[in-house]
Design a protein around this motif. Sequence first.
Motif, PDB file in Angstrom:
ATOM      1  N   GLU A  77      12.940  11.483  -6.977  1.00 54.77           N
ATOM      2  CA  GLU A  77      12.249  12.691  -7.419  1.00 54.77           C
ATOM      3  C   GLU A  77      11.861  13.598  -6.252  1.00 54.77           C
ATOM      4  O   GLU A  77      11.418  14.717  -6.461  1.00 54.77           O
ATOM      5  CB  GLU A  77      10.977  12.329  -8.197  1.00 54.77           C
ATOM      6  CG  GLU A  77      11.228  11.567  -9.483  1.00 54.77           C
ATOM      7  CD  GLU A  77      11.209  10.066  -9.252  1.00 54.77           C
ATOM      8  OE1 GLU A  77      11.300   9.664  -8.073  1.00 54.77           O
ATOM      9  OE2 GLU A  77      11.130   9.308 -10.239  1.00 54.77           O
ATOM     10  N   ASP A 120      14.925  21.420 -12.381  1.00 57.20           N
ATOM     11  CA  ASP A 120      14.300  20.605 -13.417  1.00 57.20           C
ATOM     12  C   ASP A 120      15.292  19.621 -14.025  1.00 57.20           C
ATOM     13  O   ASP A 120      14.931  18.505 -14.389  1.00 57.20           O
ATOM     14  CB  ASP A 120      13.724  21.502 -14.516  1.00 57.20           C
ATOM     15  CG  ASP A 120      12.561  22.346 -13.991  1.00 57.20           C
ATOM     16  OD1 ASP A 120      11.970  21.959 -12.965  1.00 57.20           O
ATOM     17  OD2 ASP A 120      12.261  23.387 -14.610  1.00 57.20           O
ATOM     18  N   GLU A 121      16.544  20.046 -14.150  1.00 55.79           N
ATOM     19  CA  GLU A 121      17.546  19.176 -14.763  1.00 55.79           C
ATOM     20  C   GLU A 121      17.794  17.926 -13.911  1.00 55.79           C
ATOM     21  O   GLU A 121      17.898  16.818 -14.428  1.00 55.79           O
ATOM     22  CB  GLU A 121      18.849  19.948 -14.963  1.00 55.79           C
ATOM     23  CG  GLU A 121      19.931  19.125 -15.659  1.00 55.79           C
ATOM     24  CD  GLU A 121      21.193  19.932 -15.907  1.00 55.79           C
ATOM     25  OE1 GLU A 121      22.215  19.321 -16.255  1.00 55.79           O
ATOM     26  OE2 GLU A 121      21.149  21.172 -15.736  1.00 55.79           O
ATOM     27  N   GLN A 122      17.856  18.132 -12.594  1.00 59.29           N
ATOM     28  CA  GLN A 122      18.065  16.994 -11.702  1.00 59.29           C
ATOM     29  C   GLN A 122      16.883  16.036 -11.763  1.00 59.29           C
ATOM     30  O   GLN A 122      17.053  14.817 -11.777  1.00 59.29           O
ATOM     31  CB  GLN A 122      18.277  17.486 -10.270  1.00 59.29           C
ATOM     32  CG  GLN A 122      18.557  16.363  -9.277  1.00 59.29           C
ATOM     33  CD  GLN A 122      18.835  16.893  -7.884  1.00 59.29           C
ATOM     34  OE1 GLN A 122      18.988  18.101  -7.686  1.00 59.29           O
ATOM     35  NE2 GLN A 122      18.892  16.001  -6.905  1.00 59.29           N
ATOM     36  N   ALA A 168      14.793  15.656 -14.322  1.00 60.82           N
ATOM     37  CA  ALA A 168      14.812  14.994 -15.626  1.00 60.82           C
ATOM     38  C   ALA A 168      15.849  13.874 -15.644  1.00 60.82           C
ATOM     39  O   ALA A 168      15.601  12.795 -16.199  1.00 60.82           O
ATOM     40  CB  ALA A 168      15.103  16.020 -16.723  1.00 60.82           C
ATOM     41  N   THR A 169      16.990  14.113 -15.033  1.00 60.21           N
ATOM     42  CA  THR A 169      18.029  13.076 -14.975  1.00 60.21           C
ATOM     43  C   THR A 169      17.549  11.880 -14.173  1.00 60.21           C
ATOM     44  O   THR A 169      17.746  10.722 -14.568  1.00 60.21           O
ATOM     45  CB  THR A 169      19.313  13.640 -14.349  1.00 60.21           C
ATOM     46  OG1 THR A 169      19.782  14.741 -15.145  1.00 60.21           O
ATOM     47  CG2 THR A 169      20.394  12.573 -14.257  1.00 60.21           C
ATOM     48  N   ALA A 170      16.889  12.144 -13.044  1.00 61.42           N
ATOM     49  CA  ALA A 170      16.386  11.058 -12.215  1.00 61.42           C
ATOM     50  C   ALA A 170      15.341  10.237 -12.947  1.00 61.42           C
ATOM     51  O   ALA A 170      15.352   8.996 -12.892  1.00 61.42           O
ATOM     52  CB  ALA A 170      15.797  11.626 -10.911  1.00 61.42           C
ATOM     53  N   ARG A 196      15.048   9.937 -16.224  1.00 62.24           N
ATOM     54  CA  ARG A 196      15.696   9.204 -17.315  1.00 62.24           C
ATOM     55  C   ARG A 196      16.390   7.947 -16.779  1.00 62.24           C
ATOM     56  O   ARG A 196      16.309   6.866 -17.384  1.00 62.24           O
ATOM     57  CB  ARG A 196      16.707  10.106 -18.019  1.00 62.24           C
ATOM     58  CG  ARG A 196      17.328   9.433 -19.247  1.00 62.24           C
ATOM     59  CD  ARG A 196      18.304  10.329 -19.975  1.00 62.24           C
ATOM     60  NE  ARG A 196      19.515  10.580 -19.200  1.00 62.24           N
ATOM     61  CZ  ARG A 196      19.804  11.707 -18.582  1.00 62.24           C
ATOM     62  NH1 ARG A 196      18.957  12.735 -18.650  1.00 62.24           N
ATOM     63  NH2 ARG A 196      20.913  11.855 -17.903  1.00 62.24           N
ATOM     64  N   LEU A 197      17.065   8.084 -15.649  1.00 59.10           N
ATOM     65  CA  LEU A 197      17.746   6.934 -15.057  1.00 59.10           C
ATOM     66  C   LEU A 197      16.742   5.855 -14.650  1.00 59.10           C
ATOM     67  O   LEU A 197      16.986   4.652 -14.835  1.00 59.10           O
ATOM     68  CB  LEU A 197      18.579   7.370 -13.843  1.00 59.10           C
ATOM     69  CG  LEU A 197      19.807   8.221 -14.151  1.00 59.10           C
ATOM     70  CD1 LEU A 197      20.460   8.694 -12.866  1.00 59.10           C
ATOM     71  CD2 LEU A 197      20.805   7.442 -15.001  1.00 59.10           C
ATOM     72  N   ARG A 198      15.617   6.288 -14.108  1.00 54.99           N
ATOM     73  CA  ARG A 198      14.601   5.307 -13.712  1.00 54.99           C
ATOM     74  C   ARG A 198      14.040   4.602 -14.936  1.00 54.99           C
ATOM     75  O   ARG A 198      13.801   3.376 -14.912  1.00 54.99           O
ATOM     76  CB  ARG A 198      13.480   5.991 -12.931  1.00 54.99           C
ATOM     77  CG  ARG A 198      12.291   5.093 -12.655  1.00 54.99           C
ATOM     78  CD  ARG A 198      11.398   5.636 -11.573  1.00 54.99           C
ATOM     79  NE  ARG A 198      12.055   5.612 -10.283  1.00 54.99           N
ATOM     80  CZ  ARG A 198      11.443   5.868  -9.125  1.00 54.99           C
ATOM     81  NH1 ARG A 198      10.165   6.154  -9.117  1.00 54.99           N
ATOM     82  NH2 ARG A 198      12.109   5.847  -7.995  1.00 54.99           N
ATOM     83  N   GLU A 200      15.578   4.077 -17.814  1.00 54.81           N
ATOM     84  CA  GLU A 200      16.606   3.176 -18.322  1.00 54.81           C
ATOM     85  C   GLU A 200      16.687   1.914 -17.463  1.00 54.81           C
ATOM     86  O   GLU A 200      16.864   0.807 -17.984  1.00 54.81           O
ATOM     87  CB  GLU A 200      17.957   3.887 -18.351  1.00 54.81           C
ATOM     88  CG  GLU A 200      18.040   4.986 -19.404  1.00 54.81           C
ATOM     89  CD  GLU A 200      19.335   5.766 -19.337  1.00 54.81           C
ATOM     90  OE1 GLU A 200      20.133   5.499 -18.385  1.00 54.81           O
ATOM     91  OE2 GLU A 200      19.572   6.631 -20.199  1.00 54.81           O
TER      92      GLU A 200
END
Length: 205
Positions: free
Chosen positions: A30, A58-60, A62-64, A66-68, A70
Amino acid sequence: MVQLRLMTDDLALGERVLELVQLALADAVELTASEPTRLNHRSGGLRAVLDLRPANGDEQLATALRLRREQYLGGLLFSVGDAVELAVRQRGHWVDEELEAEGEDARVHFNLPAGTRGRVVTVRDYPGPLPYVVLWDVHGGPEIGVAQHDLQRASPVERVTVAPLQCGSCGASTCPRFGTPHGECDCRGRLACLCTVAPGPRHQW
């Protein structure tokens, strides 16, 4: 811009800590960290500054996140309803809201030894140090958050079935208590032959 500053008179220690900080920041998806800027230190130690900022876009971010999440959920070992027991002792307290509303000391202390059994009632679906809420099988049944490495699956409880001793198990031919042949006295079907309450070397508890 947010800056992280490190300063110490011990150059070797400072270099080692700086190395560890850079490794930690590299895993923090992050955040984006600059290369350290080294400044003069009057006694020959270490002065360094790192610029920190949120990950770009923000997209990057949010992706980070979400991956964390999961990764966190994939690493959970227990589910709601699982029987567990403590691998290590747990001490602490929680706040009783009713006592707090009355203006009293609302801290309720607990001290649960290793081996205390309970059942998972909540699995938190967001990353955190205490992913499980467990209801413990002790008086009062506190519900407390527990780290995964402090839990283990509950070992099976060994259940022993005790069969009733039939009249005559004391070895006597007649019941010395009732004076009747075995099978006709009041001993039948009891957990222990009532003959054993009579005095004598053959009638012992």
